[in-house]
Design an enzyme around this catalytic site. Sequence first.
Site, mmCIF file in Angstrom:
data_model
loop_
_atom_site.group_PDB
_atom_site.id
_atom_site.type_symbol
_atom_site.label_atom_id
_atom_site.label_comp_id
_atom_site.label_asym_id
_atom_site.label_seq_id
_atom_site.Cartn_x
_atom_site.Cartn_y
_atom_site.Cartn_z
ATOM 1 N N SER A 8 6.458 6.322 -0.148
ATOM 2 C CA SER A 8 6.387 7.436 0.801
ATOM 3 C C SER A 8 7.235 7.114 2.023
ATOM 4 C CB SER A 8 4.940 7.687 1.222
ATOM 5 O OG SER A 8 4.949 8.554 2.334
ATOM 6 N N HIS A 59 8.640 9.901 -2.311
ATOM 7 C CA HIS A 59 7.599 10.840 -1.867
ATOM 8 C C HIS A 59 7.887 11.275 -0.425
ATOM 9 C CE1 HIS A 59 3.421 12.418 -2.070
ATOM 10 N NE2 HIS A 59 3.335 12.063 -0.794
ATOM 11 N N ASP A 105 6.532 13.607 2.786
ATOM 12 C CA ASP A 105 5.352 14.265 3.349
ATOM 13 C C ASP A 105 5.737 15.290 4.405
ATOM 14 O OD1 ASP A 105 3.099 12.895 2.043
ATOM 15 O OD2 ASP A 105 3.992 11.111 2.932
ATOM 16 N N MET A 135 4.499 17.987 6.972
ATOM 17 C CA MET A 135 3.272 18.350 7.719
ATOM 18 C C MET A 135 3.621 19.365 8.807
ATOM 19 S SD MET A 135 1.541 14.632 8.197
ATOM 20 C CE MET A 135 1.607 13.386 6.895
ATOM 21 N N HIS A 181 5.512 16.687 -0.934
ATOM 22 C CA HIS A 181 4.082 16.941 -0.723
ATOM 23 C C HIS A 181 3.941 17.846 0.500
ATOM 24 C CE1 HIS A 181 -0.056 14.905 0.337
ATOM 25 N NE2 HIS A 181 -0.186 16.184 0.029
ATOM 26 N N MET A 217 1.963 19.597 3.096
ATOM 27 C CA MET A 217 0.675 19.682 3.805
ATOM 28 C C MET A 217 0.834 20.766 4.855
ATOM 29 S SD MET A 217 -0.039 15.631 3.940
ATOM 30 C CE MET A 217 1.634 15.291 3.491
ATOM 31 N N MET A 228 -5.878 12.990 -3.078
ATOM 32 C CA MET A 228 -5.735 12.328 -1.771
ATOM 33 C C MET A 228 -6.824 11.261 -1.650
ATOM 34 S SD MET A 228 -3.104 13.633 -0.456
ATOM 35 C CE MET A 228 -3.218 12.576 0.991
ATOM 36 N N GLY A 233 -2.485 13.504 6.662
ATOM 37 C CA GLY A 233 -2.016 13.654 8.039
ATOM 38 C C GLY A 233 -1.326 12.403 8.579
ATOM 39 N N PHE A 234 -1.724 11.254 8.070
ATOM 40 C CA PHE A 234 -1.189 10.007 8.622
ATOM 41 C C PHE A 234 -1.041 8.954 7.535
ATOM 42 C CE2 PHE A 234 -3.621 12.293 11.775
ATOM 43 C CZ PHE A 234 -2.717 12.382 12.828
ATOM 44 N N GLY A 282 -0.887 4.746 6.547
ATOM 45 C CA GLY A 282 -1.553 3.518 6.985
ATOM 46 C C GLY A 282 -3.065 3.591 7.093
ATOM 47 N N ASP A 284 -2.575 9.263 -3.658
ATOM 48 C CA ASP A 284 -1.823 9.222 -2.407
ATOM 49 C C ASP A 284 -2.714 8.798 -1.245
ATOM 50 O OD1 ASP A 284 0.016 9.574 -0.415
ATOM 51 O OD2 ASP A 284 0.156 11.757 -0.600
ATOM 52 N N GLY A 285 -2.394 7.617 -0.692
ATOM 53 C CA GLY A 285 -3.075 7.133 0.511
ATOM 54 C C GLY A 285 -3.756 5.794 0.309
ATOM 55 N N GLY A 286 -3.333 4.817 1.090
ATOM 56 C CA GLY A 286 -3.985 3.503 1.046
ATOM 57 C C GLY A 286 -3.764 2.736 -0.249
ATOM 58 N N GLY A 303 3.116 4.064 0.849
ATOM 59 C CA GLY A 303 3.888 4.153 2.087
ATOM 60 C C GLY A 303 3.967 2.823 2.788
ATOM 61 N N SER A 304 2.931 2.528 3.586
ATOM 62 C CA SER A 304 2.991 1.303 4.395
ATOM 63 C C SER A 304 3.031 0.039 3.548
ATOM 64 C CB SER A 304 1.844 1.265 5.401
ATOM 65 O OG SER A 304 0.714 1.894 4.891
HETATM 66 C C1 DX5 Z 1 -0.824 11.073 4.015
HETATM 67 C C2 DX5 Z 1 0.401 11.175 3.165
HETATM 68 C C3 DX5 Z 1 0.716 9.949 2.401
HETATM 69 C C4 DX5 Z 1 1.052 8.758 3.250
HETATM 70 C C5 DX5 Z 1 0.604 7.530 2.518
HETATM 71 O O1 DX5 Z 1 -1.090 12.318 4.558
HETATM 72 O O2 DX5 Z 1 0.258 12.229 2.231
HETATM 73 O O3 DX5 Z 1 1.773 10.184 1.463
HETATM 74 O O4 DX5 Z 1 2.408 8.646 3.551
HETATM 75 O O5 DX5 Z 1 0.771 6.448 3.343
HETATM 76 P P1 DX5 Z 1 0.057 5.037 3.063
HETATM 77 O O6 DX5 Z 1 0.547 4.572 1.734
HETATM 78 O O7 DX5 Z 1 0.529 4.202 4.194
HETATM 79 O O8 DX5 Z 1 -1.425 5.291 3.075
HETATM 80 ZN ZN ZN Z 2 1.764 12.382 0.593
#
Ligand code: DX5
Ligand code: ZN
Length: 223
Positions: free
Chosen positions: A9, A34, A36, A38, A67, A69, A138, A143-144, A146, A176-178, A198-199
């Site tokens: 991401s 990926h 994002d 928003m 994606h 949002m 999700m 929204g964020f 990390g 998606d996420g963490g 992502g992170s």
């Molecule tokens: C959150 C995003 C994710 C985000 C994942 O709203 O949809 O795609 O970038 O980031 P990490 O992998 O850091 O949780």
């Molecule tokens: Zn995403």
Amino acid sequence: MEKHKIAPSLLAADFTRLSTEIELVNRSEADWLHLDVMDGRFVPNITFGMFIIEAIHKMCEKPLDVHLMIVEPEKYIEAFRKAGAHVITVHYEACPHLHRTIHQIKESGALAGVALNPHTPVQVLEDIIESVDLVCLMSVNPGFGGQKFIYQTIPKIRKLREMIVSANAPTLIEIDGGVGLQNTEALLQAGADVLVAGSSVFGASDPVATVAALKAFERRFDN
Ligand code: DX5
Ligand code: ZN
């Protein structure tokens, strides 16, 4: 069984050196990139839109997994497709006419994805699953980047896998996420096909090696 896909991401990348970060993705074993989007309405954050995606598309050799949002995503499907989206994912929670929106995405030529927030049960997709190319579960509140992985996602993956198997649908399950090295094995075992990271990728000292490590896990569930 087909190998799982890894979709870094870009949200966690350094935007002051975007072309270098995309080069990293090009050189890696990543399957998709990926992106994002928003809008500050569906989620409490604003990122980028089709203008930036068009520029990314010129540099990126991997298919773009977009994606959305955003509220009223149906207004922008063709524009995101034109900007270079390969997969377009809308949120179930933002689509009162999901059936129509999914078909709109397919008619644009993109793969159609539906994302579910952590509190939305997978059963809401039961009557539409055959038309959906990808379901994005999700595993954080959107929204964020990390954030901490919500562990209740694991039983949701299993339920969704059962639903897909019993409908004999080709739908992919994306998480998606963490997501990172610490939970990849459990996610794959539960039935995930695509992992967004992502992170854990862009925050690593060697993102290319991290993608390779995420890709190296074996899938062991029985379909
Ligand atoms: C959150 C995003 C994710 C985000 C994942 O709203 O949809 O795609 O970038 O980031 P990490 O992998 O850091 O949780
Ligand atoms: Zn995403």
